[in-house]
Design a protein around this motif. Sequence first.
Motif, PDB file in Angstrom:
ATOM      1  N   PRO A   4      55.820  51.493  77.110  1.00 45.90           N
ATOM      2  CA  PRO A   4      54.497  51.216  76.734  1.00 45.90           C
ATOM      3  C   PRO A   4      54.165  49.740  77.301  1.00 45.90           C
ATOM      4  O   PRO A   4      53.041  49.406  77.553  1.00 45.90           O
ATOM      5  CB  PRO A   4      54.005  51.376  75.385  1.00 45.90           C
ATOM      6  N   HIS A   5      55.203  48.882  77.392  1.00 40.36           N
ATOM      7  CA  HIS A   5      55.104  47.549  77.636  1.00 40.36           C
ATOM      8  C   HIS A   5      55.216  47.057  79.171  1.00 40.36           C
ATOM      9  O   HIS A   5      54.814  46.156  79.448  1.00 40.36           O
ATOM     10  CB  HIS A   5      56.226  46.989  76.959  1.00 40.36           C
ATOM     11  N   GLN A   6      55.966  47.973  79.853  1.00 37.99           N
ATOM     12  CA  GLN A   6      56.137  47.676  81.323  1.00 37.99           C
ATOM     13  C   GLN A   6      56.017  48.953  82.397  1.00 37.99           C
ATOM     14  O   GLN A   6      56.630  50.142  82.047  1.00 37.99           O
ATOM     15  CB  GLN A   6      57.549  47.088  81.547  1.00 37.99           C
ATOM     16  N   GLN A   7      55.078  48.895  83.234  1.00 42.73           N
ATOM     17  CA  GLN A   7      54.815  50.147  83.933  1.00 42.73           C
ATOM     18  C   GLN A   7      56.051  50.443  85.020  1.00 42.73           C
ATOM     19  O   GLN A   7      56.514  49.745  85.419  1.00 42.73           O
ATOM     20  CB  GLN A   7      53.703  49.998  84.787  1.00 42.73           C
ATOM     21  N   ASN A  41      54.539  48.686  69.172  1.00 41.20           N
ATOM     22  CA  ASN A  41      54.086  47.348  68.553  1.00 41.20           C
ATOM     23  C   ASN A  41      55.064  46.209  68.994  1.00 41.20           C
ATOM     24  O   ASN A  41      54.483  45.170  69.273  1.00 41.20           O
ATOM     25  CB  ASN A  41      54.204  47.472  67.129  1.00 41.20           C
ATOM     26  N   VAL A  42      56.440  46.494  69.204  1.00 41.65           N
ATOM     27  CA  VAL A  42      57.193  45.401  69.657  1.00 41.65           C
ATOM     28  C   VAL A  42      58.117  46.039  70.854  1.00 41.65           C
ATOM     29  O   VAL A  42      58.174  47.431  70.845  1.00 41.65           O
ATOM     30  CB  VAL A  42      58.081  44.916  68.691  1.00 41.65           C
ATOM     31  N   ASN A  43      58.799  45.168  71.501  1.00 41.10           N
ATOM     32  CA  ASN A  43      59.593  45.763  72.577  1.00 41.10           C
ATOM     33  C   ASN A  43      60.832  46.063  72.181  1.00 41.10           C
ATOM     34  O   ASN A  43      61.907  45.482  72.481  1.00 41.10           O
ATOM     35  CB  ASN A  43      59.532  44.678  73.723  1.00 41.10           C
ATOM     36  N   GLU A  44      60.869  47.299  71.314  1.00 44.03           N
ATOM     37  CA  GLU A  44      62.254  47.864  70.893  1.00 44.03           C
ATOM     38  C   GLU A  44      62.247  49.258  71.029  1.00 44.03           C
ATOM     39  O   GLU A  44      61.092  50.024  71.297  1.00 44.03           O
ATOM     40  CB  GLU A  44      62.260  47.528  69.385  1.00 44.03           C
ATOM     41  N   ILE A  45      63.416  49.825  71.122  1.00 46.52           N
ATOM     42  CA  ILE A  45      63.459  51.093  71.279  1.00 46.52           C
ATOM     43  C   ILE A  45      64.478  51.979  70.270  1.00 46.52           C
ATOM     44  O   ILE A  45      65.492  51.146  70.031  1.00 46.52           O
ATOM     45  CB  ILE A  45      64.021  51.680  72.930  1.00 46.52           C
ATOM     46  N   VAL A  46      64.131  53.087  69.726  1.00 46.57           N
ATOM     47  CA  VAL A  46      64.952  53.861  68.838  1.00 46.57           C
ATOM     48  C   VAL A  46      65.549  55.058  69.508  1.00 46.57           C
ATOM     49  O   VAL A  46      64.722  55.643  70.183  1.00 46.57           O
ATOM     50  CB  VAL A  46      64.028  53.942  67.465  1.00 46.57           C
ATOM     51  N   SER A  47      66.615  55.046  69.126  1.00 52.84           N
ATOM     52  CA  SER A  47      67.618  56.383  69.408  1.00 52.84           C
ATOM     53  C   SER A  47      68.293  57.030  68.372  1.00 52.84           C
ATOM     54  O   SER A  47      68.577  56.546  67.562  1.00 52.84           O
ATOM     55  CB  SER A  47      68.491  55.762  70.476  1.00 52.84           C
ATOM     56  N   THR A  48      68.078  58.500  68.320  1.00 49.35           N
ATOM     57  CA  THR A  48      68.972  59.248  67.482  1.00 49.35           C
ATOM     58  C   THR A  48      70.011  59.944  68.115  1.00 49.35           C
ATOM     59  O   THR A  48      69.934  60.013  69.458  1.00 49.35           O
ATOM     60  CB  THR A  48      67.901  60.289  67.155  1.00 49.35           C
ATOM     61  N   HIS A  49      71.104  60.389  67.331  1.00 53.72           N
ATOM     62  CA  HIS A  49      72.378  60.394  67.970  1.00 53.72           C
ATOM     63  C   HIS A  49      72.962  61.763  67.137  1.00 53.72           C
ATOM     64  O   HIS A  49      72.418  62.042  65.980  1.00 53.72           O
ATOM     65  CB  HIS A  49      73.413  59.414  67.993  1.00 53.72           C
ATOM     66  N   GLY A  50      73.789  62.513  67.764  1.00 56.12           N
ATOM     67  CA  GLY A  50      74.648  63.526  67.330  1.00 56.12           C
ATOM     68  C   GLY A  50      76.020  63.230  67.353  1.00 56.12           C
ATOM     69  O   GLY A  50      76.482  62.278  66.682  1.00 56.12           O
ATOM     70  N   TYR A  51      76.965  64.021  67.784  1.00 60.37           N
ATOM     71  CA  TYR A  51      78.160  63.877  67.829  1.00 60.37           C
ATOM     72  C   TYR A  51      78.662  62.507  68.234  1.00 60.37           C
ATOM     73  O   TYR A  51      78.455  62.158  69.456  1.00 60.37           O
ATOM     74  CB  TYR A  51      78.715  65.162  68.654  1.00 60.37           C
ATOM     75  N   SER A  52      79.317  61.785  67.452  1.00 55.76           N
ATOM     76  CA  SER A  52      79.857  62.316  66.129  1.00 55.76           C
ATOM     77  C   SER A  52      79.490  61.550  65.022  1.00 55.76           C
ATOM     78  O   SER A  52      79.625  61.664  63.979  1.00 55.76           O
ATOM     79  CB  SER A  52      81.522  62.212  66.171  1.00 55.76           C
ATOM     80  N   VAL A 105      68.266  51.285  66.299  1.00 58.37           N
ATOM     81  CA  VAL A 105      67.210  50.459  66.875  1.00 58.37           C
ATOM     82  C   VAL A 105      67.654  49.625  67.565  1.00 58.37           C
ATOM     83  O   VAL A 105      68.513  48.732  67.375  1.00 58.37           O
ATOM     84  CB  VAL A 105      66.271  49.801  65.650  1.00 58.37           C
ATOM     85  N   TRP A 106      67.197  49.312  68.861  1.00 62.87           N
ATOM     86  CA  TRP A 106      67.445  48.386  69.795  1.00 62.87           C
ATOM     87  C   TRP A 106      66.401  47.411  70.282  1.00 62.87           C
ATOM     88  O   TRP A 106      65.340  47.684  70.592  1.00 62.87           O
ATOM     89  CB  TRP A 106      68.053  48.857  71.047  1.00 62.87           C
ATOM     90  N   LYS A 107      66.799  46.159  70.478  1.00 62.22           N
ATOM     91  CA  LYS A 107      65.835  45.210  71.186  1.00 62.22           C
ATOM     92  C   LYS A 107      65.909  45.082  72.739  1.00 62.22           C
ATOM     93  O   LYS A 107      67.040  44.948  73.001  1.00 62.22           O
ATOM     94  CB  LYS A 107      66.232  43.794  70.666  1.00 62.22           C
ATOM     95  N   TYR A 108      64.777  45.389  73.263  1.00 58.78           N
ATOM     96  CA  TYR A 108      64.897  45.438  74.915  1.00 58.78           C
ATOM     97  C   TYR A 108      64.378  44.021  75.502  1.00 58.78           C
ATOM     98  O   TYR A 108      63.401  43.546  74.802  1.00 58.78           O
ATOM     99  CB  TYR A 108      63.955  46.553  75.423  1.00 58.78           C
ATOM    100  N   PRO A 109      64.930  43.512  76.556  1.00 62.68           N
ATOM    101  CA  PRO A 109      65.985  44.073  77.308  1.00 62.68           C
ATOM    102  C   PRO A 109      67.280  43.653  76.993  1.00 62.68           C
ATOM    103  O   PRO A 109      68.180  44.000  77.677  1.00 62.68           O
ATOM    104  CB  PRO A 109      65.587  43.626  78.666  1.00 62.68           C
TER     105      PRO A 109
END
Length: 462
Positions: A331-334, A376-387, A393-397
């Motif tokens: 949402p911060h960079q086209q 709200n902030v330039n961060e991205i969250v990821s959810t994971h499986g195996y294992s 939560v990551w700070k971009y870039p």
Amino acid sequence: MAAALRLDPQPPVGSRRLAEPPRTPSPSSSKSTTYSDRFIPCRSSSRLHNFALLDSPSKDDTPYSRLLRAELFGPDSPSPASASASSPNTNTNTNTNLFRFKKDHSAATSPFAAADPHSHCTAGSGDTAASPHKPPRKVPKTPHKVLDAPSLQDDFYLNLVDWSSHNMLAVGLGTCVYLWSASNSKVTKLCDLGPRDTVCAVHWSREGSYLAIGTGLGDVQIWDSSRCKRIRNMGGHHTRAGVLAWSSCILSSGSRDKNILQHDIRVPSDYISKFSGHRSEVCGLKWSHDDRELASGGNDNQLLVWNQRSQQPLLRFTEHTAAVKAIAWSPHQQGLLASGGGTADRCIRFWNTANGNVLNSIDTGSQVCNLAWCKNVNEIVSTHGYSQNQIMVWKYPSMSKVATLTGHTMRVLYLASSPDGQTIVTGAGDETLRFWNIFPSVKTQTPVRDIGLWSFSRSHIR
């Protein structure tokens, strides 16, 4: 330094002597007398110790000395340390001490002590106190709420959780869809598809009034959440519709039949166009925030980018080596797109859809199930499986880790964000939904309060 000097006058002499120049002894006259005035400075108040003129030679190269040396001799003048190194026979007692400034702890701090980032002078590690580092944002390590979600399927290719702009959570459990109000925790049963069908995907329209449901028979249903009434049932897929994505007026659906259908609820037909580009089940779909591009991921390890005016993908990315379900537009960079690969890939990759270039790739060490960008902030969250079954939560870039959250005992297959952007909900095959306060608010940017176990609650969603 002149202001610190004091003249100690000698006894007065005649005005004629002051007007006449001093006489020097003549070689021919051994009895001539020399008269002159002596100016003796008072060194007790001169603070010459600040310049360390009487100290032993040193090779300090402080900002004051560099600045003063540059003003007197030009910016290309060598430092005393380099001069002494190049000329070992130079008398350092008379040269290197001259411009070596020593900090006076009894006086105010010199304005030259702080390094100017735009100046050619840089302070050493001992010249100034290091600027304090901003403390890392505090992220609570425990969910503030847990809901039991019986029959929440452990299927990587389904999308069974979504959060509306009206603060209503939709969850597909078996053949039923339930609505949970985040405002008052009220649970409403929206529909039951019956024993012959099953819920495969749920997705709210952007205004939050209508919920789209993808079914195991390949239908796409539109429900009015306020009246708990179905208003459309659209066919077209030959098998289950496991992923949905709304733009402003178009609903896209992806299926195991490898096709993407574009539905317009304003027209009576089931769909207005079909995108065929994947060679296996379509499991990821996301419209860009400006509704110009649609990103799709499939079990064929491909990430495709489409628009409404073309029946062929504009871009085709094949760098992933496993199924691409996790897709998120920034949402911060086209034109900035993130995608995550399955168990054999484990990478989060970032793409520039304007030129088709890959920007970055991060190996997370686990199957990437979902991605969501914080508004709200330039961060991205990821959810994971195996294992690992973790949430990251990551700070971009920079892609530095802000937090790693654990709690689910099975793959974290489902992810949705609250309307205010501060909370996420995650779902897993362990039949629980967990709510995490991980992001700051858009106005204050203050750390999220760790409410931890004090408000930790567990209830049933049905």
